[in-house]
Structure formats: structure tokens, C-alpha cells
Design a protein around this motif. Sequence first.
Motif, PDB file in Angstrom:
ATOM      1  N   UNK B 330       0.755  -1.069   0.118  1.00  0.00           N
ATOM      2  CA  UNK B 330      -0.125   0.030   0.123  1.00  0.00           C
ATOM      3  C   UNK B 330       0.853   1.265   0.069  1.00  0.00           C
ATOM      4  N   UNK B 331       2.009   1.213  -0.755  1.00  0.00           N
ATOM      5  CA  UNK B 331       2.645   2.219  -1.033  1.00  0.00           C
ATOM      6  C   UNK B 331       2.002   3.460  -1.270  1.00  0.00           C
ATOM      7  N   UNK B 332       2.469   4.802  -0.895  1.00  0.00           N
ATOM      8  CA  UNK B 332       3.405   5.101  -0.119  1.00  0.00           C
ATOM      9  C   UNK B 332       3.177   4.769   1.477  1.00  0.00           C
ATOM     10  N   UNK B 333       1.944   4.391   1.774  1.00  0.00           N
ATOM     11  CA  UNK B 333       1.555   4.021   3.144  1.00  0.00           C
ATOM     12  C   UNK B 333       2.676   3.124   3.541  1.00  0.00           C
ATOM     13  N   UNK B 334       3.226   3.133   4.635  1.00  0.00           N
ATOM     14  CA  UNK B 334       4.386   2.258   5.257  1.00  0.00           C
ATOM     15  C   UNK B 334       3.582   1.536   6.439  1.00  0.00           C
ATOM     16  N   UNK B 335       3.525   0.401   6.502  1.00  0.00           N
ATOM     17  CA  UNK B 335       2.995  -0.566   7.711  1.00  0.00           C
ATOM     18  C   UNK B 335       4.047  -0.469   8.698  1.00  0.00           C
ATOM     19  N   UNK B 336       3.721  -0.200   9.959  1.00  0.00           N
ATOM     20  CA  UNK B 336       4.879  -0.319  11.192  1.00  0.00           C
ATOM     21  C   UNK B 336       5.393  -1.683  11.122  1.00  0.00           C
ATOM     22  N   UNK B 337       6.849  -1.701  11.119  1.00  0.00           N
ATOM     23  CA  UNK B 337       7.499  -2.904  10.850  1.00  0.00           C
ATOM     24  C   UNK B 337       7.264  -3.789  11.964  1.00  0.00           C
ATOM     25  N   UNK B 338       7.043  -3.213  12.991  1.00  0.00           N
ATOM     26  CA  UNK B 338       6.852  -4.077  14.306  1.00  0.00           C
ATOM     27  C   UNK B 338       5.464  -4.999  14.062  1.00  0.00           C
ATOM     28  N   UNK B 339       4.638  -4.603  13.299  1.00  0.00           N
ATOM     29  CA  UNK B 339       3.316  -5.187  13.047  1.00  0.00           C
ATOM     30  C   UNK B 339       3.627  -6.347  11.992  1.00  0.00           C
ATOM     31  N   UNK B 340       4.479  -6.008  11.230  1.00  0.00           N
ATOM     32  CA  UNK B 340       4.788  -6.828   9.821  1.00  0.00           C
ATOM     33  C   UNK B 340       5.562  -8.077  10.521  1.00  0.00           C
ATOM     34  N   UNK B 341       6.547  -7.648  11.603  1.00  0.00           N
ATOM     35  CA  UNK B 341       7.324  -8.942  11.940  1.00  0.00           C
ATOM     36  C   UNK B 341       6.544 -10.064  12.528  1.00  0.00           C
ATOM     37  N   UNK B 342       5.430  -9.603  13.074  1.00  0.00           N
ATOM     38  CA  UNK B 342       4.516 -10.566  13.692  1.00  0.00           C
ATOM     39  C   UNK B 342       3.758 -11.234  12.632  1.00  0.00           C
ATOM     40  N   UNK B 343       3.095 -10.536  11.557  1.00  0.00           N
ATOM     41  CA  UNK B 343       2.454 -11.184  10.664  1.00  0.00           C
ATOM     42  C   UNK B 343       3.249 -11.979   9.793  1.00  0.00           C
ATOM     43  N   UNK B 344       4.390 -11.864   9.431  1.00  0.00           N
ATOM     44  CA  UNK B 344       5.586 -12.835   8.971  1.00  0.00           C
ATOM     45  C   UNK B 344       5.998 -13.884   9.729  1.00  0.00           C
ATOM     46  N   UNK B 345       6.300 -13.478  10.949  1.00  0.00           N
ATOM     47  CA  UNK B 345       7.028 -14.399  11.926  1.00  0.00           C
ATOM     48  C   UNK B 345       6.035 -15.412  12.422  1.00  0.00           C
ATOM     49  N   UNK B 346       4.817 -15.190  12.550  1.00  0.00           N
ATOM     50  CA  UNK B 346       4.047 -16.069  13.447  1.00  0.00           C
ATOM     51  C   UNK B 346       3.853 -17.443  12.429  1.00  0.00           C
ATOM     52  N   UNK B 347       3.150 -17.051  11.201  1.00  0.00           N
ATOM     53  CA  UNK B 347       3.166 -18.497  10.462  1.00  0.00           C
ATOM     54  C   UNK B 347       4.423 -19.042  10.467  1.00  0.00           C
ATOM     55  N   UNK B 348       5.428 -18.554  10.113  1.00  0.00           N
ATOM     56  CA  UNK B 348       6.684 -19.166   9.906  1.00  0.00           C
ATOM     57  C   UNK B 348       7.187 -20.117  11.051  1.00  0.00           C
TER      58      UNK B 348
END
Lengths: 259, 361
Positions: B330-348
Motif C-alpha cells: 500500500x505504498x506510499x503508506x508504510x506499515x509499522x515494521x513491528x506489526x509486519x514482523x508478527x504477521x510474517x513471523x507467526x506463520x513461519x
Amino acid sequence: MVKLKVKDVTFSYAREPVLEAVSIEVSTAEVLGVLGPNGAGKSTLLKCIDRIITPQTGCILLDDRDITKMSRIELAKKIGYIPQSLSHVFSATVFDTVLMGRRPYISWRTSERDTETVLETLQMLHIEDLAMRDVNELSGGQMQKVFIARALTQEPDLLLLDEPTSNLDIRHQLEVMHTIKSIVRRKGLSAIMAIHDLNLAARYADRIVLMNGGTIFSDGKPASVLTCENIRQVYGVEAEVNYNRGKPYIVPIQAIKAK
Amino acid sequence: MPPSTGEIPGTRTKSEEIRAEYKKFTGRKVLFILFSIVLIAVIAGVAATLGPYPITVTEVYSIIWHGLFKTPETTKELVVWNLRLPRIVMGILAGIGLAIAGTTMQAVVRNPLASPYTLGIASAAGFGAALAIVLGAGFVTGQYLIVANAFVFALLSSFVIYGLSRYKGAEPETMILAGIALMYLFSAMTGILQYFGEETAVAEVVFWMFGSLSKRSSWENLTLVSAILAVCIPLIMLKSWDLNTLSAGDESAKSLGVNVEQTRVVCFMLASLVTACIICFTGTIGFIGLVAPHICRMVIGGDNRYLIPASGLFGAVLLLAADTLARPPISPTILPVGLVTAFMGVPLFLYLILTRKKRYW
């Protein structure tokens, strides 16, 4: 030759006295069994000897040297301790676990001699096949041998074992006791083991110390310590003492009802 | 025992087999570490191409390479060096620092569920930041107000735990419980500030707590963070052996000649310092510090001599990847990285837990 001398050691947790004026001696190449009911102070005594806890009064001499005057590393090179509950929170191979026994000798890198010692010890205890297994996957008997191996790679003069057979089946009990006894003989070590099983103690210990309520109740050869009278007084158990190949063999009959 | 010389060709003694297998195992650990370094370089290269100004991957590497020797001049060079690299480098440093702090904390409190934030450091830093944002009160004034506040409060909570463990003995249970108590206290105090604070200030506090790699990643700040990491991480690594022995219990560790209490306190304070110096610039980026050590443990085992560097580098991979994924959709909107780590990390993480063959802690 006297290896270890414990003189008038007193230890209390907060106000609760656990050891009161305990004195014992262990000679070179001797296996000393420490017996006594739960709460008699057996484990506490072993911990005091390895300075895991510090007694309030009294002194402990190893080769006539006060252990409080020795550095922890120095002590680790002389005393190997195998705790009662064996656990390892994080995964580690058996090899790495045994290698930790070399910690007192290692600064950062391990030397060829460290590897050599670990391999020799694994071979001596017949656990080479476990070397690359994870300690957490082992059975109780295997785990016990791994921790004995770790203590042996410290190259100690004195082994302290806190109930080494408590979770083992009968075959592993005999195996572990035999291993300890033969290593003590072969390497001229001394060993002190806290133990619950009177018959294993009678069979494998050269000398027995019977503790009760934080004091030494009786000290001597298995036959002179493990008498009906002593067992009745210390454990509150009526027992029959037979002799089998010159060693006392205890058959417990029943608990004596409280007076 | 058969002699080691003069044996039948093709057969090996048990000891030699173990040696060979152990060597292979060590090789695997080293390989994982090298692999992580390569991954960092690749992801960093890709990340530097992302943004409104188009630059190709090959250009990026060449610009980075040449920029090491001369100051950037062209637009492309300026974009890479002044706009994109700082954020990437902050991602690498924060990933390394948080993952190593997490590994250390797990060993120190002998608990696989520990993270750099277990002992209350995140909520303390959050309160410090909130205090600065909402009330404008703090230890310094100017642009470093929020940073300094977050840093000081983060370390303050560590010193409370340190004081308690000096007084009561550095036992894991005492430390964890005290940490949880502090966490609730600071969260409650932050809650009060948010409750009474102005809307815009409250929004800023919330944003701070999500974590961001772009807000305060100037080269000066990066130098500061690198300096602290460069001191603390080698000191932690020097304690690897002692941290290993803690895994078998305090009594075992002591009998191996380790000064347990000192090891615990020193490593905990170093991990806290690392964490504080990162989150005061980035906000509380979660999950990396908990998950990176676990993933590495599954691959290379629990030996801290290798685990600490491996989880640091892999933490950098994770955070960098998360931050790169946080941008395009959703550029140029930037998601907070702290949230993405969870979205990416939890499934992994769940995938790894479900497919693992054996228990690893």
C-alpha cells in the motif's frame, strides 16, 4: 589417606537448621554412602562440600586445604558434582554436554586434549553411540551416565553424587553403581553418594554414614551401621537384616506406628 | 580398545566417527551463519531498490561499494546513501541486537519463552517515550527528548531488577516475576498518560510503540547504536560457555566453576543495554527477540558459542525482510515494521513448530 575432612559443619536455611555439627572423613579410593530419611541433610551436605552453598560454621578441608580459600575454578578441577535432578533446558548434544565438564580448563577455544578427554570418557562409560544425540531425548539411565561423564571430564579427585539411582530401573541402578565403583577403584578417586536404597548402599559403599535430623547418627562399615536397631531408630521401620556374601541385606517389614 | 593405527582400511574407530560427525555438525553451524550473511546482503540490495526513485539492484550494489570510499554526489547516490541505507542499516543493527538480547535473556532466565522484553524493559521505554510525547517532560530537551527518555526508563527498569537480584539473589523466577510486575506498572502509567493526553499525542505514542525503522535512522544515531553493539555483543559472546552451563541448572553450573550470579547479572545488564539503545530509536519491535533464537536453535542446536552470532544474523534477516515486505503493497503508506514482523513471523514460527522432528529445548 584422608582426601576430604568435614569438621563441625553447620548449615541452616533462614532459621531452619539443616546440618548441625556434622563431621565426616573420606579416604582416597573410597566410596562413602550417605544414608538417612528425607530431610536428614544428605543433599545439603554434598552441596556444602562443593561450595554450592556456604555453611555458617565449621570447615571443609580437601587435601588439607580449606575449600573456602580455593577459587571456584580450582574447586571445579578437584570436585565433580552430579545433582539429583538432571535436566537441560535447551537442546545440546551429549558430546557438548560432556564437553562442559572441561569448562574449568577452557578459556574460549577447546583444545585437542579436551576433545580427547571427552571421547575417552564416553568410551569408558560405553555411551559413545549417544555422542551426537540430544540430551533431552535420553532415558533416565543414559542421562545419569552422561552427567557422570561430564563430572569425570573435570578430572576430579572427588565425586559427589546426589541419589544417582533414584529414577532408574534395577538394571540401570546396578550398571550405574558398578560404573561408579570401578572408576573410583581404577582412577583412585573418592566418591560420596547420597542414596536411599539401603541394599545398594550396603553392597557398593565401602563405608556408610547414617544421618538423621541434620546430624551423623552412625558411621562405619555397612555391617556395623545397617543394624535393625539403627534402622528402627532412624527410619522408624522394623526390618530384618540378613547377610548375603558377607554384606548386610535388609528386608523391611513394616513402618512402626507413631508412639 | 583397538589401536588407532594399523586398522583395516575402510573402517574407523568409534572415536573417529564421533569426531567426523561433530566436525560435520560444526560445519553446519558455520554454514548457517554464512548463509545468513549472504541473505542479509541480498535482502539489503533488494530493499535499497524500493522507493519512488527507480534504481536497479546492480546499481545499488555499485553505489554502496563506491560510497564506501567517496562521499555520494549524484541523485541516485544520495537517495541510496541518505534515504534508503540508513533505514536498512538500522534494520540490520536492530535485528542483530534484539535477537542476541533475546538469546541471552533466554539463557539467563533459563526459559525458552523469554525475550528482550520479558523483564519489563519495553513497557518502561514506552512509558519514557509517552512521558516525553504527552507531557514534553524528560531528561534532555530538543530532538533527543523522546529517545533519551525511552533509553533512561528502559535502563531504569533493568536497574530495579538488578537491585532486586542483588538483594534477593539472581534467581530466574525472582527476575521474571519482578519483570512482569514492572511491566504492569509501566503499562498502567503509560495508560494514565494516554487517558489524559491529547488525541494527537496519544496517536504518536501508539505509533511509537508499533516500532519503526525509518523515523530516527540518521547516520549519527546508527553510529551510536553500532558502537554500543560493538562493545556489548563481544562481551556477551565471551560468556557463551557460562551461559551454556546455566542450561543444566545453577548447581551444575556452580560445580563447573561458573560464578552463576555474576554471569546472570552481567549478561542481563548487557542484553538490557543492547535492547535499550535500539528501542529508544526504533520503538518496541516485538517478536524478533523471541523467535530468531528459536528458529536458529532448531537448525543449529543450543550451543551459545554459535547460537549467539547465528541468531543475531538471522534476526537481521527477519527484520530486514519484514521491513521490506512492509513497504510495497500500500505504498506510499508504510506499515509499522513491528506489526509486519508478527504477521510474517507467526506463520513461519508455527510452521517450524509443527514440522519439527524433535524437541529442541
